[in-house]
Design a protein around this motif. Structure first.
Motif, PDB file in Angstrom:
ATOM      1  N   ALA A  60       0.828  -1.216   0.000  1.00 24.46           N
ATOM      2  CA  ALA A  60       0.000   0.000   0.000  1.00 24.46           C
ATOM      3  C   ALA A  60       0.856   1.258   0.000  1.00 24.46           C
ATOM      4  O   ALA A  60       0.553   2.227  -0.694  1.00 24.46           O
ATOM      5  CB  ALA A  60      -0.937  -0.014   1.208  1.00 24.46           C
ATOM      6  N   THR A  61       1.939   1.257   0.772  1.00 30.52           N
ATOM      7  CA  THR A  61       2.793   2.440   0.835  1.00 30.52           C
ATOM      8  C   THR A  61       3.477   2.701  -0.500  1.00 30.52           C
ATOM      9  O   THR A  61       3.655   3.851  -0.900  1.00 30.52           O
ATOM     10  CB  THR A  61       3.848   2.281   1.953  1.00 30.52           C
ATOM     11  OG1 THR A  61       3.167   2.070   3.197  1.00 30.52           O
ATOM     12  CG2 THR A  61       4.709   3.517   2.074  1.00 30.52           C
ATOM     13  N   TYR A  67      -6.993   0.726  -1.593  1.00 29.72           N
ATOM     14  CA  TYR A  67      -7.991   0.280  -0.632  1.00 29.72           C
ATOM     15  C   TYR A  67      -8.747   1.490  -0.114  1.00 29.72           C
ATOM     16  O   TYR A  67      -8.314   2.633  -0.269  1.00 29.72           O
ATOM     17  CB  TYR A  67      -7.330  -0.472   0.530  1.00 29.72           C
ATOM     18  CG  TYR A  67      -6.394   0.399   1.336  1.00 29.72           C
ATOM     19  CD1 TYR A  67      -6.823   1.044   2.493  1.00 29.72           C
ATOM     20  CD2 TYR A  67      -5.084   0.603   0.918  1.00 29.72           C
ATOM     21  CE1 TYR A  67      -5.982   1.864   3.207  1.00 29.72           C
ATOM     22  CE2 TYR A  67      -4.236   1.421   1.631  1.00 29.72           C
ATOM     23  CZ  TYR A  67      -4.679   2.041   2.778  1.00 29.72           C
ATOM     24  OH  TYR A  67      -3.846   2.861   3.485  1.00 29.72           O
ATOM     25  N   ASN A  68      -9.877   1.202   0.507  1.00 30.66           N
ATOM     26  CA  ASN A  68     -10.702   2.250   1.100  1.00 30.66           C
ATOM     27  C   ASN A  68     -10.366   2.326   2.590  1.00 30.66           C
ATOM     28  O   ASN A  68     -10.667   1.387   3.336  1.00 30.66           O
ATOM     29  CB  ASN A  68     -12.176   1.912   0.897  1.00 30.66           C
ATOM     30  CG  ASN A  68     -13.098   2.986   1.411  1.00 30.66           C
ATOM     31  OD1 ASN A  68     -12.741   3.753   2.308  1.00 30.66           O
ATOM     32  ND2 ASN A  68     -14.287   3.055   0.863  1.00 30.66           N
ATOM     33  N   PRO A  69      -9.760   3.420   3.065  1.00 27.42           N
ATOM     34  CA  PRO A  69      -9.381   3.526   4.473  1.00 27.42           C
ATOM     35  C   PRO A  69     -10.559   3.364   5.436  1.00 27.42           C
ATOM     36  O   PRO A  69     -10.397   2.826   6.535  1.00 27.42           O
ATOM     37  CB  PRO A  69      -8.772   4.929   4.584  1.00 27.42           C
ATOM     38  CG  PRO A  69      -8.339   5.271   3.200  1.00 27.42           C
ATOM     39  CD  PRO A  69      -9.315   4.582   2.294  1.00 27.42           C
ATOM     40  N   ARG A  70     -11.742   3.808   5.031  1.00 31.33           N
ATOM     41  CA  ARG A  70     -12.913   3.664   5.915  1.00 31.33           C
ATOM     42  C   ARG A  70     -13.271   2.199   6.130  1.00 31.33           C
ATOM     43  O   ARG A  70     -13.674   1.798   7.212  1.00 31.33           O
ATOM     44  CB  ARG A  70     -14.109   4.436   5.352  1.00 31.33           C
ATOM     45  CG  ARG A  70     -13.976   5.951   5.550  1.00 31.33           C
ATOM     46  CD  ARG A  70     -15.246   6.692   5.182  1.00 31.33           C
ATOM     47  NE  ARG A  70     -16.456   6.167   5.753  1.00 31.33           N
ATOM     48  CZ  ARG A  70     -16.943   6.477   6.953  1.00 31.33           C
ATOM     49  NH1 ARG A  70     -16.267   7.307   7.723  1.00 31.33           N
ATOM     50  NH2 ARG A  70     -18.082   5.969   7.380  1.00 31.33           N
ATOM     51  N   VAL A  71     -13.122   1.387   5.093  1.00 28.39           N
ATOM     52  CA  VAL A  71     -13.392  -0.051   5.225  1.00 28.39           C
ATOM     53  C   VAL A  71     -12.384  -0.680   6.180  1.00 28.39           C
ATOM     54  O   VAL A  71     -12.749  -1.492   7.032  1.00 28.39           O
ATOM     55  CB  VAL A  71     -13.358  -0.742   3.841  1.00 28.39           C
ATOM     56  CG1 VAL A  71     -13.418  -2.255   3.985  1.00 28.39           C
ATOM     57  CG2 VAL A  71     -14.500  -0.233   2.967  1.00 28.39           C
ATOM     58  N   ILE A  72     -11.128  -0.298   6.063  1.00 24.89           N
ATOM     59  CA  ILE A  72     -10.082  -0.839   6.951  1.00 24.89           C
ATOM     60  C   ILE A  72     -10.356  -0.434   8.394  1.00 24.89           C
ATOM     61  O   ILE A  72     -10.192  -1.246   9.314  1.00 24.89           O
ATOM     62  CB  ILE A  72      -8.686  -0.364   6.501  1.00 24.89           C
ATOM     63  CG1 ILE A  72      -8.385  -0.873   5.093  1.00 24.89           C
ATOM     64  CG2 ILE A  72      -7.609  -0.805   7.481  1.00 24.89           C
ATOM     65  CD1 ILE A  72      -8.499  -2.372   4.920  1.00 24.89           C
ATOM     66  N   GLU A  73     -10.799   0.801   8.608  1.00 23.10           N
ATOM     67  CA  GLU A  73     -11.099   1.261   9.967  1.00 23.10           C
ATOM     68  C   GLU A  73     -12.268   0.494  10.582  1.00 23.10           C
ATOM     69  O   GLU A  73     -12.383   0.411  11.803  1.00 23.10           O
ATOM     70  CB  GLU A  73     -11.376   2.773   9.974  1.00 23.10           C
ATOM     71  CG  GLU A  73     -10.140   3.612   9.664  1.00 23.10           C
ATOM     72  CD  GLU A  73      -8.978   3.338  10.624  1.00 23.10           C
ATOM     73  OE1 GLU A  73      -9.198   3.258  11.838  1.00 23.10           O
ATOM     74  OE2 GLU A  73      -7.843   3.193  10.134  1.00 23.10           O
ATOM     75  N   HIS A 116      -4.352  -5.001   9.333  1.00 23.71           N
ATOM     76  CA  HIS A 116      -3.690  -3.995  10.162  1.00 23.71           C
ATOM     77  C   HIS A 116      -2.579  -3.281   9.394  1.00 23.71           C
ATOM     78  O   HIS A 116      -2.332  -2.092   9.610  1.00 23.71           O
ATOM     79  CB  HIS A 116      -3.151  -4.631  11.443  1.00 23.71           C
ATOM     80  CG  HIS A 116      -4.214  -4.928  12.438  1.00 23.71           C
ATOM     81  ND1 HIS A 116      -4.371  -4.201  13.603  1.00 23.71           N
ATOM     82  CD2 HIS A 116      -5.187  -5.873  12.461  1.00 23.71           C
ATOM     83  CE1 HIS A 116      -5.391  -4.691  14.289  1.00 23.71           C
ATOM     84  NE2 HIS A 116      -5.902  -5.709  13.609  1.00 23.71           N
ATOM     85  N   GLY A 117      -1.907  -3.988   8.477  1.00 21.69           N
ATOM     86  CA  GLY A 117      -0.872  -3.354   7.665  1.00 21.69           C
ATOM     87  C   GLY A 117      -1.419  -2.227   6.817  1.00 21.69           C
ATOM     88  O   GLY A 117      -0.764  -1.202   6.620  1.00 21.69           O
ATOM     89  N   LEU A 118      -2.639  -2.399   6.324  1.00 20.84           N
ATOM     90  CA  LEU A 118      -3.279  -1.315   5.567  1.00 20.84           C
ATOM     91  C   LEU A 118      -3.574  -0.129   6.476  1.00 20.84           C
ATOM     92  O   LEU A 118      -3.464   1.026   6.048  1.00 20.84           O
ATOM     93  CB  LEU A 118      -4.544  -1.828   4.885  1.00 20.84           C
ATOM     94  CG  LEU A 118      -4.318  -2.879   3.798  1.00 20.84           C
ATOM     95  CD1 LEU A 118      -5.652  -3.427   3.302  1.00 20.84           C
ATOM     96  CD2 LEU A 118      -3.490  -2.317   2.646  1.00 20.84           C
ATOM     97  N   GLY A 119      -3.928  -0.418   7.734  1.00 19.42           N
ATOM     98  CA  GLY A 119      -4.127   0.661   8.700  1.00 19.42           C
ATOM     99  C   GLY A 119      -2.828   1.414   8.969  1.00 19.42           C
ATOM    100  O   GLY A 119      -2.803   2.642   9.021  1.00 19.42           O
TER     101      GLY A 119
END
Length: 196
Positions: A60-61, A67-73, A116-119
């Motif tokens: 991701a970095t 990805y959608n950050p809201r979905v990850i949250e 969690h890595g996406l977070g």
């Protein structure tokens, strides 16, 4: 201070920080069924989690995964709830007799690590900006996260040791209290993220 040291500190303080309490609660839930004597199992779990979150943090970095950050949250508290639920279901059972002790929990930790890595990457991308593709900064940040995680896990095991040995708490009760508290925090976080 070098770029590596700067991002190492940012990674360490990102995980070892009350603002990242969702990751702290996940680590607490992950380690709750274990005591200091189980350090090899805990190390295997943390390594599995690390592999998972390192993969998605890097992808991701570096902009290779969207990805959608809201979905990850929303997904992060779900990982905590599921981990706590498994702990509560197994509380009181002898973990040494479980047939898939190494495989199943480690696989689950790795899968949850992907989320969690996406977070983690959301935070790192905010620091770096959208057009940056930093390899050194990514490596340093990830090492910092790992150092923070290891310190947190050591503290969890130490508190568990005190609760079980010094306070005479039963292991089953420790698992129930810690996992119940973790599930409660995760449920509140989930509701906040869904509403927000």
């Amino acid at each position: 201070m070098s770029v590596f040291q700067t991002y190492l500190q940012l990674g360490f303080f990102h995980i070892f920080n009350l603002q990242a309490y969702d990751h702290l609660v996940f680590l607490l839930a992950l380690c709750a069924p274990y005591v200091a004597a189980d350090w090899r199992r805990v190390l295997a779990l943390i390594t599995s989690f690390t592999i998972g979150h390192s993969v998605t943090l890097a992808l991701a970095t570096l902009g290779l995964v969207q990805y959608n950050p809201r979905v990850i949250e929303v997904l992060i508290p779900i990982t905590i709830l599921l981990t706590c639920g498994l702990n509560l279901r197994k509380a009181g059972q002898d973990t040494r007799r479980q047939a898939l002790l190494w495989a199943a929990p480690n696989l689950l930790a790795a899968v949850f690590g992907l989320i969690h890595g996406l977070g983690f990457s959301s935070y790192l991308r905010q620091l770096l900006g959208q057009n940056s593709r930093p390899v050194l900064e990514l490596l340093a940040f990830n090492v910092g996260v790992e150092l923070g995680q290891l310190l947190i896990v050591a503290l969890i095991l130490a508190v568990g040791f005190v609760a079980l040995r010094a306070a005479g708490m039963a292991r089953r009760d420790w698992i129930l209290v810690v996992s119940g508290a973790g599930a409660g925090i995760a449920a509140v976080l989930l509701l906040q993220n869904i509403a927000g």
